[in-house]
Design a protein around this motif. Structure first.
Motif, PDB file in Angstrom:
ATOM      1  N   LEU A 171      -6.555  16.523  -6.504  1.00 59.73           N
ATOM      2  CA  LEU A 171      -7.433  16.306  -5.353  1.00 59.73           C
ATOM      3  C   LEU A 171      -7.708  14.820  -5.137  1.00 59.73           C
ATOM      4  N   MET A 172      -7.637  14.037  -6.197  1.00 60.28           N
ATOM      5  CA  MET A 172      -7.792  12.592  -6.096  1.00 60.28           C
ATOM      6  C   MET A 172      -6.477  11.931  -5.736  1.00 60.28           C
ATOM      7  N   ALA A 173      -5.400  12.383  -6.371  1.00 58.37           N
ATOM      8  CA  ALA A 173      -4.110  11.719  -6.200  1.00 58.37           C
ATOM      9  C   ALA A 173      -3.608  11.804  -4.761  1.00 58.37           C
ATOM     10  N   VAL A 174      -3.858  12.914  -4.106  1.00 56.31           N
ATOM     11  CA  VAL A 174      -3.335  13.113  -2.745  1.00 56.31           C
ATOM     12  C   VAL A 174      -3.864  12.069  -1.766  1.00 56.31           C
ATOM     13  N   PRO A 175      -5.184  11.935  -1.566  1.00 53.22           N
ATOM     14  CA  PRO A 175      -5.647  10.926  -0.599  1.00 53.22           C
ATOM     15  C   PRO A 175      -5.453   9.497  -1.081  1.00 53.22           C
ATOM     16  N   PHE A 176      -5.628   9.261  -2.394  1.00 50.66           N
ATOM     17  CA  PHE A 176      -5.535   7.909  -2.935  1.00 50.66           C
ATOM     18  C   PHE A 176      -4.113   7.367  -2.800  1.00 50.66           C
ATOM     19  N   ALA A 177      -3.123   8.178  -3.181  1.00 50.94           N
ATOM     20  CA  ALA A 177      -1.729   7.741  -3.081  1.00 50.94           C
ATOM     21  C   ALA A 177      -1.302   7.617  -1.622  1.00 50.94           C
ATOM     22  N   THR A 178      -1.783   8.533  -0.789  1.00 49.54           N
ATOM     23  CA  THR A 178      -1.459   8.451   0.633  1.00 49.54           C
ATOM     24  C   THR A 178      -1.986   7.152   1.232  1.00 49.54           C
ATOM     25  N   LEU A 179      -3.216   6.808   0.868  1.00 49.14           N
ATOM     26  CA  LEU A 179      -3.806   5.559   1.355  1.00 49.14           C
ATOM     27  C   LEU A 179      -2.992   4.354   0.914  1.00 49.14           C
ATOM     28  N   PHE A 180      -2.521   4.380  -0.336  1.00 49.98           N
ATOM     29  CA  PHE A 180      -1.696   3.264  -0.806  1.00 49.98           C
ATOM     30  C   PHE A 180      -0.428   3.147   0.022  1.00 49.98           C
ATOM     31  N   GLY A 181       0.197   4.286   0.314  1.00 49.97           N
ATOM     32  CA  GLY A 181       1.410   4.251   1.126  1.00 49.97           C
ATOM     33  C   GLY A 181       1.163   3.670   2.505  1.00 49.97           C
ATOM     34  N   VAL A 182       0.025   4.035   3.105  1.00 51.21           N
ATOM     35  CA  VAL A 182      -0.315   3.510   4.435  1.00 51.21           C
ATOM     36  C   VAL A 182      -0.522   2.000   4.372  1.00 51.21           C
ATOM     37  N   ILE A 183      -1.292   1.547   3.381  1.00 51.43           N
ATOM     38  CA  ILE A 183      -1.585   0.111   3.266  1.00 51.43           C
ATOM     39  C   ILE A 183      -0.321  -0.673   2.931  1.00 51.43           C
ATOM     40  N   ALA A 184       0.541  -0.090   2.108  1.00 46.25           N
ATOM     41  CA  ALA A 184       1.796  -0.764   1.774  1.00 46.25           C
ATOM     42  C   ALA A 184       2.638  -0.982   3.028  1.00 46.25           C
ATOM     43  N   THR A 185       2.653   0.006   3.899  1.00 43.75           N
ATOM     44  CA  THR A 185       3.377  -0.127   5.172  1.00 43.75           C
ATOM     45  C   THR A 185       2.754  -1.227   6.016  1.00 43.75           C
ATOM     46  N   ASP A 186       1.423  -1.245   6.100  1.00 46.85           N
ATOM     47  CA  ASP A 186       0.723  -2.278   6.871  1.00 46.85           C
ATOM     48  C   ASP A 186       1.001  -3.673   6.316  1.00 46.85           C
ATOM     49  N   ALA A 187       1.196  -3.759   4.991  1.00 47.42           N
ATOM     50  CA  ALA A 187       1.445  -5.054   4.357  1.00 47.42           C
ATOM     51  C   ALA A 187       2.872  -5.546   4.574  1.00 47.42           C
ATOM     52  N   GLY A 188       3.718  -4.694   5.158  1.00 49.24           N
ATOM     53  CA  GLY A 188       5.085  -5.105   5.455  1.00 49.24           C
ATOM     54  C   GLY A 188       6.115  -4.713   4.419  1.00 49.24           C
ATOM     55  N   LEU A 189       5.734  -3.899   3.419  1.00 46.35           N
ATOM     56  CA  LEU A 189       6.694  -3.471   2.416  1.00 46.35           C
ATOM     57  C   LEU A 189       7.622  -2.410   2.989  1.00 46.35           C
ATOM     58  N   THR A 190       8.871  -2.453   2.580  1.00 43.45           N
ATOM     59  CA  THR A 190       9.817  -1.423   2.980  1.00 43.45           C
ATOM     60  C   THR A 190       9.574  -0.173   2.141  1.00 43.45           C
ATOM     61  N   LEU A 191      10.233   0.906   2.520  1.00 40.29           N
ATOM     62  CA  LEU A 191      10.103   2.156   1.767  1.00 40.29           C
ATOM     63  C   LEU A 191      10.510   1.947   0.305  1.00 40.29           C
ATOM     64  N   ALA A 192      11.649   1.288   0.089  1.00 40.20           N
ATOM     65  CA  ALA A 192      12.137   1.067  -1.275  1.00 40.20           C
ATOM     66  C   ALA A 192      11.179   0.194  -2.063  1.00 40.20           C
ATOM     67  N   GLN A 193      10.649  -0.851  -1.434  1.00 41.67           N
ATOM     68  CA  GLN A 193       9.733  -1.756  -2.125  1.00 41.67           C
ATOM     69  C   GLN A 193       8.435  -1.053  -2.507  1.00 41.67           C
ATOM     70  N   ALA A 194       7.873  -0.299  -1.574  1.00 42.71           N
ATOM     71  CA  ALA A 194       6.606   0.382  -1.836  1.00 42.71           C
ATOM     72  C   ALA A 194       6.765   1.456  -2.910  1.00 42.71           C
ATOM     73  N   MET A 195       7.861   2.230  -2.844  1.00 40.30           N
ATOM     74  CA  MET A 195       8.079   3.265  -3.848  1.00 40.30           C
ATOM     75  C   MET A 195       8.384   2.652  -5.207  1.00 40.30           C
ATOM     76  N   GLY A 196       9.159   1.577  -5.219  1.00 41.84           N
ATOM     77  CA  GLY A 196       9.426   0.885  -6.480  1.00 41.84           C
ATOM     78  C   GLY A 196       8.146   0.359  -7.096  1.00 41.84           C
ATOM     79  N   PHE A 197       7.275  -0.171  -6.240  1.00 40.54           N
ATOM     80  CA  PHE A 197       5.986  -0.686  -6.677  1.00 40.54           C
ATOM     81  C   PHE A 197       5.174   0.405  -7.361  1.00 40.54           C
ATOM     82  N   THR A 198       5.043   1.554  -6.703  1.00 35.60           N
ATOM     83  CA  THR A 198       4.180   2.610  -7.231  1.00 35.60           C
ATOM     84  C   THR A 198       4.776   3.271  -8.471  1.00 35.60           C
ATOM     85  N   VAL A 199       6.111   3.370  -8.547  1.00 33.95           N
ATOM     86  CA  VAL A 199       6.743   3.987  -9.724  1.00 33.95           C
ATOM     87  C   VAL A 199       6.668   3.065 -10.932  1.00 33.95           C
TER      88      VAL A 199
END
Length: 240
Positions: free
Chosen positions: A26-54
């Motif tokens: 219940l925590m991971a779903v909104p928290f991780a989703t928010l990170f993905g949104v902010i990562a996109t806003d910051a200009g990270l590509t899909l590969a960069q953002a996923m690499g970052f989180t993994v």
């Protein structure tokens, strides 16, 4: 080689960890989703953002680093800020050594990678409540707690990246972080030493809220540990 009895115990401990870790979805779903949104806003590509989180798999440090990246901070400062925020993991690791230090190297490597707030706090509470657990049981339980959380963290980060601006600001997903920490920490405040440490942490953290890169939180954490230790010593002396 572990005996059949040990395997059965390990399996039981693992599934107990999965059960105890499941509510954190219940925590991971909104928290991780928010990170993905902010990562996109910051200009990270899909590969960069996923690499970052993994690679990092540490929400607070990821958010701190992203914020500085948005502000065009230098790479060195971004890394230092992420390190400062994540120094609490060193304290987590040190407190796990008495319980997991005898585990095989590959198991300790897995624990080190999956050592984040939810796995640590849930596991350490279990270890303290059940001192009869073997090292194998403890490792299995720790990995069990991580099992339902980690895939959702990765998966919902991907959803946040892909969804991007489709998620309205009115959802205010960032509210989940303070609620998560309160839900984890509150049940562990059981003694006068715990209460004193929590009060000191809150007080110092609020006083130093303006300090950069989470350094105020680190000072608050150190102050809380010292306060808790002093109160415990005082209580022991008084009991004698």
């Amino acid at each position: 080689m572990p005996t059949s009895t040990e395997k059965t115990r390990n399996k039981s401990a693992y599934w107990a960890g999965v059960r105890d870790g499941a509510p954190f979805i219940l925590m991971a779903v909104p928290f991780a989703t928010l990170f993905g949104v902010i990562a996109t806003d910051a200009g990270l590509t899909l590969a960069q953002a996923m690499g970052f989180t993994v690679l990092v798999i540490a929400g607070a440090a990821q958010f701190a680093a992203l914020q500085l990246m948005v502000e065009n901070a230098s790479i060195a400062f971004v890394l230092l800020a992420a390190l400062a925020v994540n120094l609490r993991m060193a304290m987590y690791s040190a407190s796990l050594v008495p319980y997991l230090g005898a585990a095989p190297l590959w198991q300790r490597v897995c624990v080190a990678y999956l050592n984040f707030d939810q796995t640590y706090i849930t596991s350490i509470a279990r270890y303290e409540a059940r001192p009869e657990m073997t090292v194998g049981d403890r490792v299995a339980y720790f990995l069990g707690v991580a099992t339902p959380i980690t895939p959702f963290w990765f998966g919902m980060t991907f959803v946040g990246i892909v969804a991007g601006q489709a998620i309205p600001d009115a959802w205010a997903l960032d509210f989940i972080m303070p609620i998560m920490f309160l839900a984890m920490v509150a049940p562990m405040v059981k003694s006068l030493a715990h209460v004193a440490a929590a009060a000191m942490s809150v007080s110092v953290g609020l006083l130093l809220v303006g300090m950069p890169a989470g350094t105020g939180l680190l000072i608050a954490a150190a102050s809380a540990m010292l306060t808790g230790a002093l109160v415990e010593v005082w209580m022991e002396r008084r009991a004698r």
